[in-house]
Motif scaffolding. Structure first.
Motif, PDB file in Angstrom:
ATOM      1  N   LEU A  62      -6.177  14.143  -9.824  1.00 55.76           N
ATOM      2  CA  LEU A  62      -5.505  14.812 -10.937  1.00 55.76           C
ATOM      3  C   LEU A  62      -6.274  14.613 -12.235  1.00 55.76           C
ATOM      4  O   LEU A  62      -6.395  15.525 -13.052  1.00 55.76           O
ATOM      5  N   ALA A  97      -8.045  17.516 -14.545  1.00 58.75           N
ATOM      6  CA  ALA A  97      -7.741  17.699 -15.965  1.00 58.75           C
ATOM      7  C   ALA A  97      -8.989  17.536 -16.822  1.00 58.75           C
ATOM      8  O   ALA A  97      -9.197  18.274 -17.795  1.00 58.75           O
ATOM      9  N   PRO A 126       2.519  15.374  -9.524  1.00 60.93           N
ATOM     10  CA  PRO A 126       1.465  16.096 -10.243  1.00 60.93           C
ATOM     11  C   PRO A 126       2.005  16.920 -11.404  1.00 60.93           C
ATOM     12  O   PRO A 126       1.382  16.989 -12.469  1.00 60.93           O
ATOM     13  N   MET A 141       0.499  15.689 -15.101  1.00 66.45           N
ATOM     14  CA  MET A 141      -0.561  16.476 -15.724  1.00 66.45           C
ATOM     15  C   MET A 141      -0.411  16.584 -17.243  1.00 66.45           C
ATOM     16  O   MET A 141      -1.396  16.416 -17.972  1.00 66.45           O
TER      17      MET A 141
END
Length: 312
Positions: free
Chosen positions: A95, A99, A137, A141
Motif C-alpha cells: 500500500l 501511494a 486498504p 490509504m
C-alpha cells in the motif's frame, strides 16, 4: 498441511487457502505457510526462510483481517503485540509503495517517500478497528497519502512560509488553470482575486510566496548550457558592490557649495584633491606658507562638512 500461499493456484487451490477460521495463539503457533520469517522469528523458534513479499493482495487482505483480530486481543506493549503489529506493517507495505508512486515525479528520493508513507501505515494500523466494517486498504490509504503530503508541505519549501500561504499557492494554481482555459489567456490579479473571493493584495502575496517553493544553486548551469562558450552560472551574473556609487550623492551635494567658495579656496581644493599636490607644493605655487595653506584648507573643509550636515 495447508497449501502455500505463493503456490500456483488452480480451481482446486483457491485464494481461500488461508484458514479464515484459524484462531491464532502465541506467535510461535502460527503456521509458516501463513506467517513466514520476520527478522525476529528465530528468537521465537520459527526457522522460516521466506519473506512476506510473495503474498498476493487477496491473501494479504485475508491474513490482515485475522492478524487485526488477534492484535485486538493482545495487550499493547507486549512482545506478542509488537510481533503481530510488525507483521501487519510488512504485510501491507505494498500500500505504501502504491501511494508513493503517485509522488514519483517529486525531487525527493523515493526511499524517503516510502519511509514517510510507512509512518502513515503504522498510524493507520494503530487506529484501525475491524468492528467498523471497513476494509483496511480503504482506511489506510488516506492516512498514508496524508503523511506523505505533510512531508512535502513541511520539507519541500526552500524558505519556510506560513501554512496559509502554502495553501493559497495551491488555490492560485488551480484557479489560474481554470481561468486560463475559460479565458484562453493568462488571468490577471483582479480576475484571480474575484475567482477566489479574496483581495488582490492577497493574490500578490500568494504569488510572491510561490517563489519560495524552489531555489536554484548559484553554481548551477542554465538548462540550455552547451559547451564552454555557453552562459555563465548565476553567481557569475550577479552584480558586485560599486563603492564609488556611495560618493555620487556627496559629489552632487558638494558642487553648489564649492561653486559658492571664493576663488582662492576653490583653487586650493583643486590643487590638493585634483592635482594631488602637497601643502608645501601648494604654498610654493601660491607664494604663501605651508601653515597658511593648512589653515585655509581646514577652514574650507569644515565649511563644506557643515553644509553637508545641514542638508542631511
Amino acid at each position: 498441511m495447508s497449501p502455500r500461499l505463493d503456490a500456483t493456484r488452480t480451481p482446486d487451490a483457491p485464494s481461500a487457502a488461508v484458514p479464515h477460521d484459524h484462531s491464532f495463539g502465541h506467535p510461535a503457533e502460527l503456521p509458516h505457510e501463513i506467517l513466514p520469517e520476520l527478522p525476529h522469528d528465530r528468537a521465537l523458534g520459527l526457522p522460516f526462510d521466506r519473506s512476506l513479499d510473495g503474498i498476493g493482495p487477496v491473501d494479504a487482505r485475508a491474513l490482515s483481517k485475522q492478524l487485526f483480530a488477534r492484535l485486538a486481543e493482545l495487550e499493547e506493549g507486549t512482545h506478542d503485540h509488537a510481533y503481530v503489529r510488525n507483521t501487519l506493517v510488512e504485510l501491507n507495505l505494498a500500500l505504501v509503495r502504491f501511494a508513493a508512486a503517485r509522488f514519483g515525479t517529486r525531487s525527493e528520493p523515493m526511499e524517503d517517500i516510502v519511509q514517510v508513507g510507512t509512518i502513515g501505515l503504522i498510524k493507520a494500523i494503530d487506529r484501525f478497528e475491524l468492528t467498523r466494517g471497513v476494509e483496511f486498504p480503504t482506511f489506510a490509504m488516506p492516512t498514508i497519502i496524508g503523511e506523505i503530503k505533510r512531508f512535502f508541505r513541511d520539507t519541500s519549501w526552500s524558505v519556510h512560509v506560513p501554512r496559509r500561504l502554502q495553501e493559497l499557492r495551491l488555490d492560485l494554481a488551480k484557479a489560474g488553470d481554470a481561468l486560463a482555459q475559460r479565458l484562453d489567456r493568462a488571468p490577471t490579479v483582479a480576475e484571480l482575486a474575484e475567482e477566489l473571493g479574496i483581495a488582490p493584495e492577497e493574490v500578490v502575496e500568494g504569488m510572491a510566496a510561490s517563489n519560495a517553493y524552489t531555489a536554484s544553486s548559484l553554481d548551477a548551469q542554465p538548462d540550455e548550457e552547451e559547451g564552454p562558450g555557453g552562459e555563465a552560472t548565476l553567481a557569475d551574473r550577479l552584480g558586485y558592490e560599486d563603492h564609488g556609487l556611495t560618493g555620487i550623492e556627496y559629489i552632487a551635494s558638494l558642487k553648489p557649495m564649492i561653486a559658492s567658495l571664493p576663488l582662492r579656496e576653490r583653487h586650493i581644493l583643486s590643487l590638493r584633491f585634483v592635482s594631488g599636490m602637497t601643502q608645501s607644493e601648494i604654498g610654493t605655487e601660491l607664494g604663501i606658507s605651508q601653515m597658511h595653506v593648512s589653515r585655509l584648507l581646514a577652514r574650507t573643509l569644515s565649511k563644506l562638512r557643515r553644509g553637508l550636515t545641514l542638508e542631511e
